[in-house]
Write a protein that holds these residues in place. Sequence first.
Motif, PDB file in Angstrom:
ATOM      1  N   LYS A  87       3.187  -3.368  -6.826  1.00  0.00           N
ATOM      2  CA  LYS A  87       2.294  -2.365  -7.413  1.00  0.00           C
ATOM      3  C   LYS A  87       1.137  -2.045  -6.473  1.00  0.00           C
ATOM      4  O   LYS A  87       0.844  -0.879  -6.204  1.00  0.00           O
ATOM      5  N   ILE A  88       0.493  -3.095  -5.963  1.00  0.00           N
ATOM      6  CA  ILE A  88      -0.686  -2.865  -5.128  1.00  0.00           C
ATOM      7  C   ILE A  88      -0.290  -2.235  -3.805  1.00  0.00           C
ATOM      8  O   ILE A  88      -0.982  -1.337  -3.304  1.00  0.00           O
TER       9      ILE A  88
ATOM     10  N   ALA B 254       0.068   1.373  -4.393  1.00  0.00           N
ATOM     11  CA  ALA B 254      -1.224   2.024  -4.601  1.00  0.00           C
ATOM     12  C   ALA B 254      -1.916   2.247  -3.254  1.00  0.00           C
ATOM     13  O   ALA B 254      -2.455   3.323  -2.994  1.00  0.00           O
ATOM     14  N   GLN B 255      -1.893   1.227  -2.387  1.00  0.00           N
ATOM     15  CA  GLN B 255      -2.573   1.374  -1.093  1.00  0.00           C
ATOM     16  C   GLN B 255      -1.806   2.346  -0.193  1.00  0.00           C
ATOM     17  O   GLN B 255      -2.412   3.093   0.570  1.00  0.00           O
TER      18      GLN B 255
ATOM     19  N   ARG C 222      -2.927   5.646  -0.799  1.00  0.00           N
ATOM     20  CA  ARG C 222      -4.239   5.934  -0.202  1.00  0.00           C
ATOM     21  C   ARG C 222      -4.119   6.025   1.311  1.00  0.00           C
ATOM     22  O   ARG C 222      -5.094   5.874   2.045  1.00  0.00           O
TER      23      ARG C 222
ATOM     24  N   PHE D  74      -5.005  -6.872   4.667  1.00  0.00           N
ATOM     25  CA  PHE D  74      -6.164  -7.243   3.848  1.00  0.00           C
ATOM     26  C   PHE D  74      -6.231  -6.413   2.573  1.00  0.00           C
ATOM     27  O   PHE D  74      -6.538  -6.916   1.507  1.00  0.00           O
ATOM     28  N   ALA D  75      -5.934  -5.122   2.729  1.00  0.00           N
ATOM     29  CA  ALA D  75      -5.982  -4.220   1.571  1.00  0.00           C
ATOM     30  C   ALA D  75      -4.975  -4.637   0.515  1.00  0.00           C
ATOM     31  O   ALA D  75      -5.091  -4.271  -0.648  1.00  0.00           O
TER      32      ALA D  75
ATOM     33  N   ILE E  46      -6.366  -8.968  -0.550  1.00  0.00           N
ATOM     34  CA  ILE E  46      -7.600  -9.173  -1.318  1.00  0.00           C
ATOM     35  C   ILE E  46      -7.396  -8.834  -2.796  1.00  0.00           C
ATOM     36  O   ILE E  46      -7.682  -9.662  -3.659  1.00  0.00           O
ATOM     37  N   PRO E  47      -6.865  -7.643  -3.117  1.00  0.00           N
ATOM     38  CA  PRO E  47      -6.644  -7.370  -4.546  1.00  0.00           C
ATOM     39  C   PRO E  47      -5.688  -8.376  -5.189  1.00  0.00           C
ATOM     40  O   PRO E  47      -5.862  -8.757  -6.338  1.00  0.00           O
TER      41      PRO E  47
ATOM     42  N   ILE F 186      -7.671 -11.522  -5.914  1.00  0.00           N
ATOM     43  CA  ILE F 186      -8.598 -11.312  -7.020  1.00  0.00           C
ATOM     44  C   ILE F 186      -7.853 -11.333  -8.340  1.00  0.00           C
ATOM     45  O   ILE F 186      -8.270 -11.982  -9.304  1.00  0.00           O
TER      46      ILE F 186
ATOM     47  N   TYR G   3      -4.163   0.952 -14.407  1.00  0.00           N
ATOM     48  CA  TYR G   3      -5.188  -0.036 -14.057  1.00  0.00           C
ATOM     49  C   TYR G   3      -5.561   0.071 -12.575  1.00  0.00           C
ATOM     50  O   TYR G   3      -5.421  -0.899 -11.823  1.00  0.00           O
TER      51      TYR G   3
ATOM     52  N   HIS H 125      -7.431  -2.450 -10.067  1.00  0.00           N
ATOM     53  CA  HIS H 125      -6.821  -3.589  -9.377  1.00  0.00           C
ATOM     54  C   HIS H 125      -6.597  -3.342  -7.892  1.00  0.00           C
ATOM     55  O   HIS H 125      -6.227  -4.256  -7.175  1.00  0.00           O
ATOM     56  N   GLN H 126      -6.771  -2.098  -7.436  1.00  0.00           N
ATOM     57  CA  GLN H 126      -6.523  -1.823  -6.022  1.00  0.00           C
ATOM     58  C   GLN H 126      -7.792  -1.899  -5.181  1.00  0.00           C
ATOM     59  O   GLN H 126      -7.749  -1.755  -3.978  1.00  0.00           O
ATOM     60  N   LEU H 127      -8.960  -2.107  -5.814  1.00  0.00           N
ATOM     61  CA  LEU H 127     -10.213  -2.156  -5.062  1.00  0.00           C
ATOM     62  C   LEU H 127     -10.234  -3.417  -4.212  1.00  0.00           C
ATOM     63  O   LEU H 127      -9.762  -4.457  -4.631  1.00  0.00           O
ATOM     64  N   PHE H 128     -10.807  -3.312  -3.007  1.00  0.00           N
ATOM     65  CA  PHE H 128     -10.854  -4.518  -2.161  1.00  0.00           C
ATOM     66  C   PHE H 128     -12.018  -4.567  -1.194  1.00  0.00           C
ATOM     67  O   PHE H 128     -12.311  -5.620  -0.649  1.00  0.00           O
ATOM     68  N   GLU H 129     -12.713  -3.446  -0.961  1.00  0.00           N
ATOM     69  CA  GLU H 129     -13.765  -3.460   0.062  1.00  0.00           C
ATOM     70  C   GLU H 129     -15.038  -4.141  -0.456  1.00  0.00           C
ATOM     71  O   GLU H 129     -15.182  -4.380  -1.649  1.00  0.00           O
TER      72      GLU H 129
ATOM     73  N   ASP I 118     -15.026   1.406  -0.162  1.00  0.00           N
ATOM     74  CA  ASP I 118     -13.756   1.518  -0.872  1.00  0.00           C
ATOM     75  C   ASP I 118     -13.375   2.970  -1.104  1.00  0.00           C
ATOM     76  O   ASP I 118     -12.224   3.360  -0.939  1.00  0.00           O
TER      77      ASP I 118
ATOM     78  N   PHE J 167     -12.057   4.593   2.015  1.00  0.00           N
ATOM     79  CA  PHE J 167     -10.845   3.987   2.577  1.00  0.00           C
ATOM     80  C   PHE J 167      -9.754   5.034   2.807  1.00  0.00           C
ATOM     81  O   PHE J 167      -9.134   5.070   3.873  1.00  0.00           O
TER      82      PHE J 167
ATOM     83  N   PHE K 297     -16.835  -5.348  -7.371  1.00  0.00           N
ATOM     84  CA  PHE K 297     -16.473  -6.411  -8.314  1.00  0.00           C
ATOM     85  C   PHE K 297     -17.626  -6.839  -9.217  1.00  0.00           C
ATOM     86  O   PHE K 297     -17.459  -7.646 -10.104  1.00  0.00           O
TER      87      PHE K 297
END
Lengths: 275, 265, 288
Positions: free
Chosen positions: B177-178, B181-182, B185, B202-203, B206-207, B210, C92, C95-99, C105, C108, C143
């Motif tokens: 999924k992530i 999504a990236q 982007r 990293f993109a 990291i998610p 988390i 959702y 959930h893709q945020l990371f900076e 972000d 990006f 976050f």
Amino acid sequence: MIEFNKVSYSYDKNSGNAVDELSMSIEQNEWIALIGHNGSGKSTLAKLMNGLLLPTSGTISVDGLSLSEDTYWEIRKKVGMVFQNPENQFVGTTVMDDVAFGLENLGVPREEMVKRVSAALKEVDMYSFKDQAPNRLSGGQKQRVAIAGILAIMPEVIIFDEASTMLDPNGKQELLETIKGLRKTKKMTIVYITHDLSEAAYADRIIVMNEGRQWMSGKPREVFQYQNELSEIGLEIPLISSIYAGMNEHGVKLEKEPLHMKELVDQLWKLSSKM
Amino acid sequence: MNQSFIIGQYVPKESPVHALDARTKLVIVFFYVLVTFSAETLSSYLILFLFAAFGAVMSRVHPLFIVKGLRPIWFIIILTFILHLFIQRQGEVLFSIFGYAIYDQAVIQAAIISSRLFLLILMTTLLTLTTTPISITDAVETLLKPLKSLKLPIHELALMMSISLRFIPTLIEETDKISKAQASRGIDFRTGKWRDRLKAIFALLIPLFISAFKRAEDLAMAMEARGYRGDYGRTKFRELKFTSLDLIVFLIFIIIVIGFFYFNG
Amino acid sequence: MEIVFENVDFIYQPNSPFSHQALKDISLTIKDGDYAAFIGHTGSGKSTLLQHLNGILRPTSGTVRIGDFELTTKKNNEIKSLRRKVGVVFQYPEHQLFEETVEKDILFGPKNFGMDVEEAKHNLPTILEEVGLPTDVLQRSPFELSGGQMRRVAIAGVLITEPNVLILDEPTAGLDPRGRKQIMSLIDSLHKKKRMTIILVTHHMEDVLRHANQAFVLNKGELVMQGEPVEVFQEEERLRKIGLGIPEELQLINQLKQTLGLPITYLHQSPSELGKDIAKALHAGGNR
């Protein structure tokens, strides 16, 4: 069943109270809907009810037992909780293992466990899935397994902490039907936390939370009359109630405030046969 | 992912091997591995091979499935064989190839080492093909129970293993999924400068971390709400059953081992 | 940008025992400036279809055209510029945020697409205002924000690349009524003021009825119904058979017609206006 006496709770000293000097009581066998917008303190309230959080000040008692560090294990046997994310509360590798988890924790002998696990799964109509892995289940099915896991412990109260928020409409329906079914066969206190007022319509009583305080408490019909006030604190009354409000303004008065479509149509039918 | 790669996969079937207690299988595989390392003669290898083949047949998993599934491993086994062929320099020269002399001892050594590798992989694969990961975890927990008196956190370790198993599909889905999504982007995980690609990883990571932490937090709270307080006064729902079948298999294995040492000289 | 699907099939893991056909012979057109809604339950093929719109997946057979871009079974090297033009807000999206900071972000996407980052930076305040965030969040960590705010940051991160088509997969999942309303009216204004083509996937039939001008119903990988939402929802029986419902107000109108013979037409009334219409019809005595 559950008594709150001037209970406050804050997550850290610098921020305000998430629950603020709250006093209230929930009777045995009552179905309470606890409503409020995100951040109104309703989930904090739920976590205080079974000792996942301990109050900063004030006292809480459950079934006559006062909540403290010495009693919360006892209280958790009486108060079960279904959480928001169906995925993140599924501990076992299969449905049966997950239902047994709570029983294992309480040290229930194995023969007894097997019986209780099967009985609980039958109650939520998930017995045929007993050997399935969680990734094969829908969200609604996972929540039913979570309910079975709680029923197996035979608590007095079940708290649903926004348990329907992440479900699709079919899943929500499944969850509500399961609760309604339980209410028919067992004596059980239900605390149902939601921000969806059409789900709250099924409860005996609604407690509206705002800014960590009890903002209103009453039967759904009473609460839904405060359409404008509720919308000011970020809540929306069920569609049927707003339609009825519009009818009411234009001279259609029914005996009782309709809570769902069937009540509205039935009463309109009665009314029009008199006209 | 290559779907035909079978190491670590469980194949549900109703067979005597599947029905065995996971502890039995674990103990036998353990000793089988030990014994294999001391095998030196051809006949002792034959005995070991016969036992593994017998197990494979009894498991009712299609032999072609096993052979195909181990395909990536064949490469390693053959590589091992060839390497040993050239490295070993004992005994008499058999023939030479591209100016390299091949010794007769080297051929024997290469055969031994690669059959050893093959047998080890075959046996452990047989274990995972016929035993659910959670039963293996249970078996490890019960077998290591004596170590609890040494204050080793055996229960916690087993719980950790079973929860990890439980969440592997969830995390795979999340990764998918992530990364989608990236990618939407504008990130490219496959091409570009190494710095960009590092950033891309990293993109994704990291998610993922988390969300894994959030899940762990939720899970801990759900477990606590259901009365989990560690190993304290806990009973177990899953049970391992040691039956007469297990006894028979153990006896066969002991006979095999005795036969093995007899022929191993 | 007009979007056209021509006989699109999609099969997961073809030629393997695990192969699964997720889309079957899909042909449809979404016109430039449409507000299209996709309905269907989990496993109907909705998300597979969406992933064809920005080239995350490519059809197993058939063609997808998005403006000048064409996606077929062959690899397309211009996928990046397609992704810039077609923004996707996943379910959702927080959930893709990371900076480390909200600003980084949001920027990006522009960096990845090789856009003028300074210019994008310049646009930040406007975008933040659109999604309803105060400008002082820019230097904060995403976050630290609430769930609803994080979702707005994620949406801002998609809007900043100025896409022509915006795809939203259940953008209101898990939000309370106020949050839902805000997100839905944000989408409305992007559609009306910026003339973006909107593609919405949702379980809320009420939202489809109120906001979309085209509805597509998927079931088991097939496109089973399409048309204006009011028309699609006329076929209550057919929708029920595939496990879907219709908006409550339409249910009520149908029931009043059947039991009381009240003739009420749905004309995008608000609930209280609908109540007023029902009251009027009642006073007129119905058609019995």
